[in-house]
Design a protein around this motif. Structure first.
Motif, PDB file in Angstrom:
ATOM      1  N   MET A   1       0.842  -1.172   0.000  1.00 49.20           N
ATOM      2  CA  MET A   1       0.000   0.000   0.000  1.00 49.20           C
ATOM      3  C   MET A   1       0.889   1.236   0.000  1.00 49.20           C
ATOM      4  SD  MET A   1      -2.679  -1.062   3.044  1.00 49.20           S
ATOM      5  CE  MET A   1      -3.666   0.391   2.827  1.00 49.20           C
ATOM      6  N   ARG A   2       0.483   2.203  -0.781  1.00 48.97           N
ATOM      7  CA  ARG A   2       1.218   3.467  -0.805  1.00 48.97           C
ATOM      8  C   ARG A   2       0.484   4.503   0.052  1.00 48.97           C
ATOM      9  NH1 ARG A   2       2.266   2.386  -6.663  1.00 48.97           N
ATOM     10  NH2 ARG A   2       4.388   1.573  -6.649  1.00 48.97           N
ATOM     11  N   PHE A   3       1.282   5.316   0.743  1.00 44.30           N
ATOM     12  CA  PHE A   3       0.745   6.340   1.628  1.00 44.30           C
ATOM     13  C   PHE A   3       1.436   7.661   1.349  1.00 44.30           C
ATOM     14  CE2 PHE A   3       0.253   2.346   3.780  1.00 44.30           C
ATOM     15  CZ  PHE A   3      -1.010   2.415   4.337  1.00 44.30           C
ATOM     16  N   LEU A   4       0.668   8.729   1.411  1.00 40.58           N
ATOM     17  CA  LEU A   4       1.219  10.067   1.367  1.00 40.58           C
ATOM     18  C   LEU A   4       1.341  10.544   2.804  1.00 40.58           C
ATOM     19  CD1 LEU A   4       2.132  12.559  -0.233  1.00 40.58           C
ATOM     20  CD2 LEU A   4      -0.265  13.293  -0.249  1.00 40.58           C
ATOM     21  N   LEU A   5       2.554  10.862   3.203  1.00 41.11           N
ATOM     22  CA  LEU A   5       2.819  11.382   4.525  1.00 41.11           C
ATOM     23  C   LEU A   5       2.993  12.884   4.372  1.00 41.11           C
ATOM     24  CD1 LEU A   5       5.244   9.872   7.107  1.00 41.11           C
ATOM     25  CD2 LEU A   5       5.363  12.293   6.556  1.00 41.11           C
ATOM     26  N   LEU A   6       2.093  13.653   4.954  1.00 44.16           N
ATOM     27  CA  LEU A   6       2.146  15.110   4.875  1.00 44.16           C
ATOM     28  C   LEU A   6       2.625  15.663   6.206  1.00 44.16           C
ATOM     29  CD1 LEU A   6      -1.281  15.677   3.105  1.00 44.16           C
ATOM     30  CD2 LEU A   6       0.985  15.888   2.082  1.00 44.16           C
ATOM     31  N   VAL A   7       3.628  16.529   6.152  1.00 42.78           N
ATOM     32  CA  VAL A   7       4.169  17.151   7.353  1.00 42.78           C
ATOM     33  C   VAL A   7       3.526  18.528   7.496  1.00 42.78           C
ATOM     34  CG1 VAL A   7       6.254  17.936   8.521  1.00 42.78           C
ATOM     35  CG2 VAL A   7       6.351  15.920   7.018  1.00 42.78           C
ATOM     36  N   TRP A   8       2.630  18.658   8.472  1.00 42.14           N
ATOM     37  CA  TRP A   8       1.951  19.919   8.733  1.00 42.14           C
ATOM     38  C   TRP A   8       2.753  20.695   9.767  1.00 42.14           C
ATOM     39  CZ3 TRP A   8      -2.388  21.910   6.455  1.00 42.14           C
ATOM     40  CH2 TRP A   8      -3.090  21.044   5.609  1.00 42.14           C
ATOM     41  N   GLU A  70      -1.736  26.600   9.940  1.00 39.60           N
ATOM     42  CA  GLU A  70      -0.876  25.465   9.612  1.00 39.60           C
ATOM     43  C   GLU A  70      -0.792  25.324   8.103  1.00 39.60           C
ATOM     44  OE1 GLU A  70      -1.273  22.071  12.918  1.00 39.60           O
ATOM     45  OE2 GLU A  70      -3.075  22.354  11.712  1.00 39.60           O
ATOM     46  N   TRP A  71       0.292  24.759   7.635  1.00 43.47           N
ATOM     47  CA  TRP A  71       0.464  24.505   6.215  1.00 43.47           C
ATOM     48  C   TRP A  71       1.336  23.273   6.042  1.00 43.47           C
ATOM     49  CZ3 TRP A  71       2.175  28.685   8.926  1.00 43.47           C
ATOM     50  CH2 TRP A  71       3.539  28.782   9.145  1.00 43.47           C
ATOM     51  N   ILE A  72       1.334  22.746   4.839  1.00 40.86           N
ATOM     52  CA  ILE A  72       2.126  21.553   4.546  1.00 40.86           C
ATOM     53  C   ILE A  72       3.557  21.991   4.270  1.00 40.86           C
ATOM     54  CG2 ILE A  72       2.421  19.553   3.042  1.00 40.86           C
ATOM     55  CD1 ILE A  72      -0.625  19.758   2.480  1.00 40.86           C
ATOM     56  N   GLY A  73       4.471  21.526   5.097  1.00 35.24           N
ATOM     57  CA  GLY A  73       5.869  21.901   4.959  1.00 35.24           C
ATOM     58  C   GLY A  73       6.701  20.884   4.205  1.00 35.24           C
ATOM     59  N   GLY A  74       6.186  19.675   4.069  1.00 36.70           N
ATOM     60  CA  GLY A  74       6.929  18.636   3.365  1.00 36.70           C
ATOM     61  C   GLY A  74       6.056  17.418   3.155  1.00 36.70           C
ATOM     62  N   PHE A  75       6.598  16.462   2.417  1.00 37.84           N
ATOM     63  CA  PHE A  75       5.839  15.252   2.110  1.00 37.84           C
ATOM     64  C   PHE A  75       6.792  14.088   1.903  1.00 37.84           C
ATOM     65  CE2 PHE A  75       7.387  16.394  -1.945  1.00 37.84           C
ATOM     66  CZ  PHE A  75       7.437  15.223  -2.687  1.00 37.84           C
ATOM     67  N   ASP A  76       6.265  12.894   2.035  1.00 36.23           N
ATOM     68  CA  ASP A  76       6.967  11.667   1.683  1.00 36.23           C
ATOM     69  C   ASP A  76       5.935  10.695   1.143  1.00 36.23           C
ATOM     70  OD1 ASP A  76       9.885  11.792   2.780  1.00 36.23           O
ATOM     71  OD2 ASP A  76       8.634  12.659   4.350  1.00 36.23           O
ATOM     72  N   VAL A  77       6.340   9.874   0.207  1.00 33.23           N
ATOM     73  CA  VAL A  77       5.504   8.784  -0.274  1.00 33.23           C
ATOM     74  C   VAL A  77       6.139   7.498   0.251  1.00 33.23           C
ATOM     75  CG1 VAL A  77       4.611   7.536  -2.281  1.00 33.23           C
ATOM     76  CG2 VAL A  77       4.771  10.039  -2.333  1.00 33.23           C
ATOM     77  N   LEU A  78       5.346   6.753   1.005  1.00 34.31           N
ATOM     78  CA  LEU A  78       5.808   5.501   1.591  1.00 34.31           C
ATOM     79  C   LEU A  78       5.084   4.328   0.955  1.00 34.31           C
ATOM     80  CD1 LEU A  78       5.623   6.468   5.396  1.00 34.31           C
ATOM     81  CD2 LEU A  78       7.547   6.763   3.826  1.00 34.31           C
ATOM     82  N   GLU A  79       5.764   3.218   0.870  1.00 33.07           N
ATOM     83  CA  GLU A  79       5.125   1.972   0.434  1.00 33.07           C
ATOM     84  C   GLU A  79       5.332   0.961   1.548  1.00 33.07           C
ATOM     85  OE1 GLU A  79       4.232  -0.438  -3.546  1.00 33.07           O
ATOM     86  OE2 GLU A  79       6.218   0.462  -3.425  1.00 33.07           O
ATOM     87  N   CYS A  80       4.230   0.607   2.198  1.00 33.79           N
ATOM     88  CA  CYS A  80       4.278  -0.262   3.371  1.00 33.79           C
ATOM     89  C   CYS A  80       3.322  -1.431   3.185  1.00 33.79           C
ATOM     90  CB  CYS A  80       3.885   0.510   4.623  1.00 33.79           C
ATOM     91  SG  CYS A  80       4.958   1.916   4.973  1.00 33.79           S
ATOM     92  N   ASP A  81       3.629  -2.525   3.871  1.00 35.19           N
ATOM     93  CA  ASP A  81       2.757  -3.695   3.792  1.00 35.19           C
ATOM     94  C   ASP A  81       1.424  -3.464   4.488  1.00 35.19           C
ATOM     95  OD1 ASP A  81       4.636  -5.160   2.349  1.00 35.19           O
ATOM     96  OD2 ASP A  81       5.571  -5.954   4.173  1.00 35.19           O
ATOM     97  N   THR A  82       1.449  -2.697   5.582  1.00 31.26           N
ATOM     98  CA  THR A  82       0.234  -2.481   6.358  1.00 31.26           C
ATOM     99  C   THR A  82       0.141  -1.030   6.810  1.00 31.26           C
ATOM    100  OG1 THR A  82       1.246  -2.934   8.505  1.00 31.26           O
ATOM    101  CG2 THR A  82       0.387  -4.844   7.282  1.00 31.26           C
ATOM    102  N   VAL A  83      -1.048  -0.635   7.233  1.00 30.33           N
ATOM    103  CA  VAL A  83      -1.241   0.695   7.810  1.00 30.33           C
ATOM    104  C   VAL A  83      -0.378   0.839   9.062  1.00 30.33           C
ATOM    105  CG1 VAL A  83      -2.924   2.204   8.920  1.00 30.33           C
ATOM    106  CG2 VAL A  83      -3.565   0.936   6.878  1.00 30.33           C
TER     107      VAL A  83
END
Length: 124
Positions: A1-8, A70-83
């Protein structure tokens, strides 16, 4: 599963100083485990541009766009097996104690070649 990690972040979080190398250590960890596909900081909101179309007219608005706490200061895309795996990575992010981390599953549009396109985007 891919996840967008947003850094607020907010003004206090953005002004805070993390321990030297904290972000780099987190990146090394998640990349070393093969779950970080891509990511990085975002330019300030003043550099933002919004594009809309209303009534057949294209509207382009330069930032800053709104008074936001607040605003989005950065992001990462992760690919993990589970939530849970994605949550573990998010909890270890150095900004979790200063701002907040939003973890959002990345959906699929169901278009032909979508996985190939995503894979190419994150590998470039």
């Amino acid at each position: 599963m891919r996840f967008l990690l947003l850094v607020w972040v907010d003004a206090a979080a953005e002004a805070a100083e993390l321990p030297q190398g904290a972000i780099g250590a987190w990146i090394d960890d998640v990349q070393g485990r093969g779950i970080r596909l891509v990511g990085g900081p975002l330019a300030p909101t003043a550099a933002s541009t919004v594009v809309r179309e209303r009534g057949g007219e294209v509207l382009v608005t330069d930032g800053p766009l709104a008074e936001a706490r607040e605003w989005i200061g950065g992001f990462d895309v992760l690919e993990c097996d589970t939530v849970d795996d994605a949550l573990r990575a998010a909890r270890r992010h150095p900004m979790v104690g200063l701002g907040s981390i939003e973890l959002r599953p990345i959906g699929h549009l169901g278009v032909p070649g979508e996985d190939r396109i995503i894979a190419a985007a994150v590998s470039s």
